[in-house]
Write an enzyme that holds these catalytic residues in place. Structure first.
Site, PDB file in Angstrom:
ATOM      1  N   HIS A  72       0.894  -0.772   0.123  1.00  0.00           N
ATOM      2  CA  HIS A  72       0.036   0.554  -0.236  1.00  0.00           C
ATOM      3  C   HIS A  72       0.637   1.225  -0.010  1.00  0.00           C
ATOM      4  CE1 HIS A  72      -3.696  -1.763   2.019  1.00  0.00           C
ATOM      5  NE2 HIS A  72      -3.132  -2.927   0.922  1.00  0.00           N
ATOM      6  N   TYR A 202     -10.006   4.841   7.063  1.00  0.00           N
ATOM      7  CA  TYR A 202      -9.935   4.768   8.297  1.00  0.00           C
ATOM      8  C   TYR A 202     -11.245   5.840   8.196  1.00  0.00           C
ATOM      9  CZ  TYR A 202      -5.368   2.619   9.545  1.00  0.00           C
ATOM     10  OH  TYR A 202      -4.556   1.906  10.624  1.00  0.00           O
ATOM     11  N   PRO A 293      -4.026  -0.137  18.410  1.00  0.00           N
ATOM     12  CA  PRO A 293      -3.734  -0.791  17.230  1.00  0.00           C
ATOM     13  C   PRO A 293      -3.746   0.367  15.899  1.00  0.00           C
ATOM     14  CG  PRO A 293      -5.983  -1.904  17.989  1.00  0.00           C
ATOM     15  CD  PRO A 293      -5.353  -1.135  19.431  1.00  0.00           C
ATOM     16  N   LYS A 297       1.328  -0.395  15.380  1.00  0.00           N
ATOM     17  CA  LYS A 297       2.981  -0.055  15.585  1.00  0.00           C
ATOM     18  C   LYS A 297       3.529  -1.098  16.126  1.00  0.00           C
ATOM     19  CE  LYS A 297       3.884   3.427  13.440  1.00  0.00           C
ATOM     20  NZ  LYS A 297       4.368   3.177  11.957  1.00  0.00           N
ATOM     21  N   TYR A 385       3.198   6.575   9.977  1.00  0.00           N
ATOM     22  CA  TYR A 385       2.823   5.455   9.670  1.00  0.00           C
ATOM     23  C   TYR A 385       3.997   4.958   8.785  1.00  0.00           C
ATOM     24  CZ  TYR A 385      -0.873   2.644   8.565  1.00  0.00           C
ATOM     25  OH  TYR A 385      -2.289   1.559   8.571  1.00  0.00           O
TER      26      TYR A 385
END
Length: 402
Positions: A72, A202, A293, A297, A385
């Site tokens: 991704h 998200y 979550p 990480k 991220y």
């Protein structure tokens, strides 16, 4: 039994550490309370940072990940009925993430361990750490036949999670622990549906957070924010789909649905044990830290811990040097706290807090607007991220020769 490093726990931290030590010619023994079938069959999400992907590839255990994982180059944030893409590759100079479940990473590492004829003892119990303040610590346990066993070693590494015996073996008066419990739970489902979106979504909504992710072209993993004390029995499949539709559907787009084959509710916390070393005991992974979550990480922090620790152990044996080992907690905690901050931030801006005032809710929406309209803010999200650089360089050339 005698070995150089005794490892408690066959999760990502313990298995990756044993693999790195093996490539450096250092012996270890792993003990695990569960069966091989259980650790390989417990379905866990997996979003791998660029550095984790690079390490798995450099150490020869990334072939299946590269074949079956999903690369991704960004994520999408949804709020106020619109989606906004955060382009990781563009914002970080080409870095990406890999969606590859944790239990698949475990399968690859177990296979590598057994192929190298290295030892893992499954189904052990009554684990006790002895003489950890000395230079000759021991691990006592009972094997699956009910026999008492002892492993004598130079170092013990506790990779046995939040509830394992390793952290508890450090005197409470010596442990520095910090924790935050969130008023949010995640109801997670695995469903048989077509792929929802090429990248993770998200979604912030006044009814609560939702996350849409993929596992395979026909199996998807989705999450709903719920009360952490709720009972999964209260959530029929119809209710779950109805709530997902309410939070993620947009004009002209409807979430595809299908049979739900697994569902559960998990609570969320942030936890750090800053005492990651005591005598000859070192903590790694979930034994030392838990992250919510939302920031993806957990596994990546475990890999970062053992990357530092393996190099410290290597220096000890090759040079008699303990500089890295003595600074292990300090080195790891810098990364851990940055990951905690990022995970806390992602959790805070995306979840709906029923205790927030209208003003606080307005700030939350403005924060989302800021991160999707400011390049600098988006770059900060992207950099965290995809993963911060490892604190120590990887011995790539030497590992590849083993």
């Amino acid at each position: 039994m005698r070995t150089q490093v005794g490892i408690i726990g066959a999760g990502p931290a313990g298995l990756m550490l044993s693999h790195l030590l093996h490539l450096q010619g250092i012996e270890s023994i792993i003990i695990e309370s569960r069966s091989r079938e259980e650790i390989e069959g417990t379905i866990r999400a997996g979003v791998l940072e660029q550095g984790t992907v690079d390490l798995l590839n450099a150490t020869g255990v990334g072939e299946r990940m590269m074949r079956e994982g999903h690369v991704h180059e960004g994520i999408e944030l949804q709020f106020n009925g619109n989606r906004h893409r955060i382009d990781f590759a563009e914002l970080t100079g080409g870095k990406q993430i890999m969606v590859y479940p944790q239990h698949e990473v475990i399968k690859d590492l177990v296979a590598a361990r057994l192929k190298a004829n290295r030892t893992i003892f499954f189904n052990v119990c009554d684990v006790k750490l002895v003489n950890i303040e000395s230079t000759q610590p021991k691990i006592e346990y009972t094997n699956e036949l009910g026999e008492s066993q002892v492993i004598e070693c130079d170092f013990i590494v506790g990779c046995d999670g939040f509830h394992g015996p390793s952290r508890q073996s450090i005197p409470k008066s010596k442990r520095v622990e910090k924790q935050q419990i969130y008023p949010f739970g995640w109801l997670g489902i695995i469903a048989e549906t077509p792929q929802v979106n090429p990248e993770l979504i998200y979604a912030h909504h006044e009814r609560g957070f939702a996350l849409l992710s993929t596992r395979t072209p026909s199996i998807q993993r989705h999450y709903l924010q719920v009360d952490p004390k709720d009972d999964i029995a209260n959530w029929s499949d119809d209710r779950i789909w109805s709530e997902l539709h309410a939070r993620v559907d947009m004009e002209g787009w409807t979430l595809p649905q299908g049979p739900i084959i697994q569902k559960n509710i998990v609570s969320m916390r942030s936890f750090v044990c800053e005492t990651m070393q005591y005598g000859r005991l070192y903590l790694a992974g979930d034994a030392a830290h838990i992250v919510p979550p939302t920031g993806a990480k957990g596994l990546n922090l475990a890999v970062a811990d053992v990357q530092v620790l393996s190099q410290g152990i290597r220096e000890f044996y090759e040079q008699g040097n303990q500089n890295i080992l003595q600074k292990y907690s300090q080195t790891c905690l810098k990364r851990i706290w940055r990951a905690q901050r990022f995970s806390w931030w992602m959790t805070t801006i995306l979840h709906t807090n029923q205790n927030h005032s209208p003003f606080e809710y307005g700030i939350q929406l403005t924060e989302l607007d800021n991160v999707t309209s400011s390049r600098n803010a988006a770059a900060n999200l992207a950099e965290n991220y995809v993963g911060l650089p490892f604190e120590l360089p990887l011995y790539k050339h030497e590992l590849s020769q083993k």
